[in-house]
Each structure stands twice: as structure tokens, then as C-alpha cells.
Design a protein around this motif. Structure first.
Motif, PDB file in Angstrom:
ATOM      1  N   VAL A 282      -0.782   4.546  -0.855  1.00  0.00           N
ATOM      2  CA  VAL A 282      -1.932   4.437   0.047  1.00  0.00           C
ATOM      3  C   VAL A 282      -1.457   4.598   1.488  1.00  0.00           C
TER       4      VAL A 282
ATOM      5  N   GLU B 284      -1.095   4.083   5.326  1.00  0.00           N
ATOM      6  CA  GLU B 284      -1.286   2.887   6.159  1.00  0.00           C
ATOM      7  C   GLU B 284      -2.584   2.961   6.941  1.00  0.00           C
TER       8      GLU B 284
ATOM      9  N   GLY C 178       0.818  -1.207   0.000  1.00  0.00           N
ATOM     10  CA  GLY C 178       0.000   0.000   0.000  1.00  0.00           C
ATOM     11  C   GLY C 178       0.851   1.256   0.000  1.00  0.00           C
TER      12      GLY C 178
ATOM     13  N   LEU D 149      -5.616   2.235   4.734  1.00  0.00           N
ATOM     14  CA  LEU D 149      -5.751   0.828   4.370  1.00  0.00           C
ATOM     15  C   LEU D 149      -6.230   0.008   5.562  1.00  0.00           C
TER      16      LEU D 149
END
Length: 282
Positions: free
Chosen positions: A195, A197, A190, A200
Motif C-alpha cells: 500500500v 504511504e 502498509g 494510506l
């Protein structure tokens, strides 16, 4: 729930709230602890302090919450030798079933009444009375253990003969380590894809890719903090799981490889079996 006299060893991060819950449930607790601040807190809460580990043996039930096999074999033989044949020892340590067999040899004729009672959960779960505890042993000994463990656990799973609860817990931790490695790899992917953390993890918490590992990572504040917290415990338990599998002639190599390979540095089996000392823990 009956009111019993309970001896307690191992009032550490998990053990101290266990003692608090036992006292709140009305049990009489005889406590051995070395750290002055722990002695002071639990004495104020109502525990009767004793001067040596063997002094907790004169109870109906003895609860041990030690870190690993090395501590168990350093501390508990003298306790088992001093126990009455009717006293039930409830061992919360996650380790090797053979360790309990070695303790048994120190009991009265016919062996000691020992229940292996490894658990799944955190100190917060103990304080809320929501710990999960696996119980292995003779039926009457497990029934006695339930009267005590029920003070801090809302799920008590009887797994069969003594040693079976440890095997259940070791397999649980083997799978947890494997899923943790996969989840951490997913978080790495990710980050590489841009993305966050936290985003996600929030998505995984309500999605099909989520797991207990993801929830634990979130609760610990992220991957880095999670790794620091769980690595020593999982390394210890994977060592034990490998030993149990070898002794039983069972091939767990694929699962162990999945559990050891990944961002968590669980590595090859430890050869030193180093553990924190009983004094450091208690």
C-alpha cells in the motif's frame, strides 16, 4: 483587546510570526534578537530593538519563546530580576514546572508574576491566529496573558495554577508521541502489504484510524520528513515528562514505553540535556 507594551525574547521559527501578529494587533513590541536578518525584518515591521535580554523587562508583559529549560535558565533570570513586580512573564517554553519555580526566586519580594503558556500548533497556525495555548497561573496574570496571546491564538485554555499548563502540554505530547509511533508502524505495515504511504495517509485522514499524527505526517510530506522534524522536540519533552512524573511519584512507565518504542528514535531518557544555544535559535 488592550494595547500593551510587550517585551519579546526568542524570535525563532515560531516566535517571529508571534511578533508580527503582536505588532499587527497594535501592541508595542520591544524585541531582543541576535540574528541580523531577524532584527532587520522585525524592525521594519515596527518592533523596537534592544541590546540585551534584560532590556525587554521594562514592559507590561514579557513573552518568552525559548526552546527548553536550559535556555530559560540561561536567559530569563536576569530578565525576571529587572522586571517590575507588576510585569507578567508569559513563558511559551515546554519544559519542567520546577524551572518556573527557580525563576520565581529571582523576582521581587513575593515572587514573579509568571504564566506558563506552552502551545500546540505550527508557525502557520501562528500566522493564521489559530494557535492553541494552555495558560497556568494566578487568575489576574492569566487574564493579562490572554490580552497578548490572543493576537496569535484562537484557543486559550486556562488549566489552573502555575505549572498546570506545562503538565497538560507534557501529557499531550506523551500521547502524541505514542500515537505517532503507532501511526508510523501502520505506515510500515502498509508498505509491506504493497500500500502506498500517500494512499494510506489520504484514507486515514477521513477514516476512524486517523489522528492528528497522521495529519502532521501528511503535512510534513511523509514519514521520513516528519521524523526528522519532531524527534528532537519529542525526545526533549518525554525527558521532561518522565522527570515530572518521578517528582510527583506517578508511574507513567507504560505510556513512556509506548511513546519511546517505535520508528521514531526517541530512545531512553537523555542524560546530557543538550539543547541548541540561544544564539543559534535567535
Amino acid at each position: 483587546m488592550s494595547t500593551l507594551t510587550v517585551g519579546f525574547l526568542g524570535a525563532g521559527q515560531i516566535g517571529e510570526p508571534m511578533v508580527e501578529r503582536l505588532l499587527a494587533a497594535g501592541h508595542r513590541v520591544r524585541l531582543y534578537a541576535r540574528r541580523p536578518e531577524v532584527r532587520a525584518r522585525l524592525s521594519t515591521a515596527g518592533a523596537l530593538l534592544v541590546d540585551a535580554p534584560a532590556d525587554v523587562a521594562a514592559c507590561e508583559v514579557v513573552v518568552s519563546c525559548l526552546y527548553g529549560d536550559t535556555q530559560v535558565l540561561a536567559v530569563l533570570p536576569e530578565v525576571v530580576r529587572a522586571m517590575d513586580a507588576r510585569t507578567v512573564l508569559v513563558s511559551h517554553t515546554t519544559g519542567r514546572p520546577v524551572t518556573l519555580d527557580r525563576l520565581d526566586a529571582h523576582g521581587a519580594a513575593g515572587g514573579a508574576a509568571i504564566v506558563d503558556a506552552p502551545f500546540s500548533g505550527t508557525a502557520d497556525a501562528v500566522r493564521a491566529g489559530r494557535l492553541v495555548v494552555y495558560l497556568g497561573g494566578e487568575r489576574e496574570h492569566v487574564a493579562t496573558a490572554r490580552e497578548v496571546v490572543g493576537a496569535y491564538a484562537d484557543q486559550m485554555i486556562a488549566t489552573g495554577v502555575r505549572g498546570s499548563a506545562l503538565r497538560v502540554k507534557l501529557l499531550n505530547n506523551l500521547l502524541f508521541a505514542s500515537i505517532s509511533q503507532l501511526t508510523l508502524r501502520g505506515l510500515e505495515a502498509g508498505r509491506a502489504l504493497g500500500v502506498e504511504e500517500s494512499a494510506l495517509l489520504e484514507a486515514l485522514a477521513v477514516s476512524s484510524g486517523g489522528s492528528a499524527a497522521g495529519r502532521y505526517i501528511t503535512a510534513r510530506g511523509g514519514a521520513e520528513s516528519f521524523a526528522v522534524t519532531v524527534t528532537p522536540y519529542l525526545r526533549k519533552d518525554l525527558d521532561a515528562c518522565g522527570d515530572v512524573a518521578t517528582e510527583a511519584g506517578v508511574d507513567l512507565s507504560a505510556l513512556l514505553a509506548a511513546a519511546r518504542g517505535g520508528p521514531l528514535r526517541l530512545g531512553a531518557p537523555s542524560t546530557s540535556r543538550t539543547e541548541r544555544s540561544f544564539e543559534d535559535q535567535r
